[in-house]
Design a protein around this motif. Sequence first.
Motif, short mmCIF file in Angstrom:
data_model
loop_
_atom_site.label_atom_id
_atom_site.label_comp_id
_atom_site.label_asym_id
_atom_site.label_seq_id
_atom_site.Cartn_x
_atom_site.Cartn_y
_atom_site.Cartn_z
N VAL A 112 -36.76 4.17 -10.94
CA VAL A 112 -36.39 5.46 -11.53
C VAL A 112 -36.75 5.48 -13.01
CG1 VAL A 112 -34.44 6.93 -12.19
CG2 VAL A 112 -34.59 6.03 -9.87
N GLU A 145 -40.50 5.81 -13.43
CA GLU A 145 -41.02 7.15 -13.15
C GLU A 145 -40.61 8.15 -14.23
OE1 GLU A 145 -43.28 7.71 -10.87
OE2 GLU A 145 -43.11 5.56 -10.54
N VAL A 146 -39.43 7.97 -14.79
CA VAL A 146 -39.01 8.86 -15.88
C VAL A 146 -39.94 8.72 -17.07
CG1 VAL A 146 -37.21 9.25 -17.61
CG2 VAL A 146 -36.59 9.01 -15.21
#
Length: 290
Positions: free
Chosen positions: A102, A105-106
Amino acid sequence: MVVDVIVNGLAASGTYALLAVGFALIFSVARILNMAHTAFFMIAAFLFYIAMSFFKLGYVASSAVALVLTVLLGIICYKLFFERVKEHEQTVMIISVALAMVAQEVFSLLFGGSYRGVDPIISGFCELGETRISYQHVFAIACTGVILIAVWVWLSNTRIGNAIRAVAQDAEMANVMGINDRYMCVIVMTLSVFLAAVAGVLMAPIGMVHPHMWTQPIVVVLAAVILGGLGSIGGSLVGAVILGYVETIVAFLVPGGAFLGPSVALMIMVLVLMIRPEGLFGVFFEEERL
């Protein structure tokens, strides 16, 4: 060439040592295989880059912001995701990988996949024979050494450090003696993430900041921790130094060696474990994990 290998090896070993010691700490005390450990390394590097490049904060302020926010995020992740399922190691490992993805991807969404540089904290070079050594490398090596020594002294000579060691050796007996093992786990998670964040801040000006920068270190850190003896702080430190220098030597002497470092690290780990399945210091640290 020799001086380059020594200096770059010290810098790489220091980074891996900070990460490996933090990883071994949280495993020893909370029995957590935190695969998102190097994601905090990446997060701190990005926060340092953002504070420097976008908010134009000074080096000290940028470092403070990156360290504080990363540690707070680590504590939040521990309380929300790890603490309630830490008895289930496979579940924790899967959750931690998901959290790292996560974060990746952020940052990919915000900054793309490009590599971004950070101005050195200390600019300039010093001459050692025919070799030029950047002051940033010297600063990173010195800070790493001071921090590792401080952590060792703190664990060995303070009441909280002794309590952490007691929980690492036998959590149930520590509870009987009045030590709150849950509180100790939070403290160790804080220290673990802090060490990863320091590594990110120190290495951001030396290397490049990008959304995949957590993936290669986690391979080497796992290899170092297992090589030294899983759960052993001293063994993890030795393993990190060995693999840091191996990676540096391969990068300097082998064509395309910069891409072979993690593979060589894993091969060394496999070879050692075939001879000593418990790791280099598994037996020595069997009774005293810290």
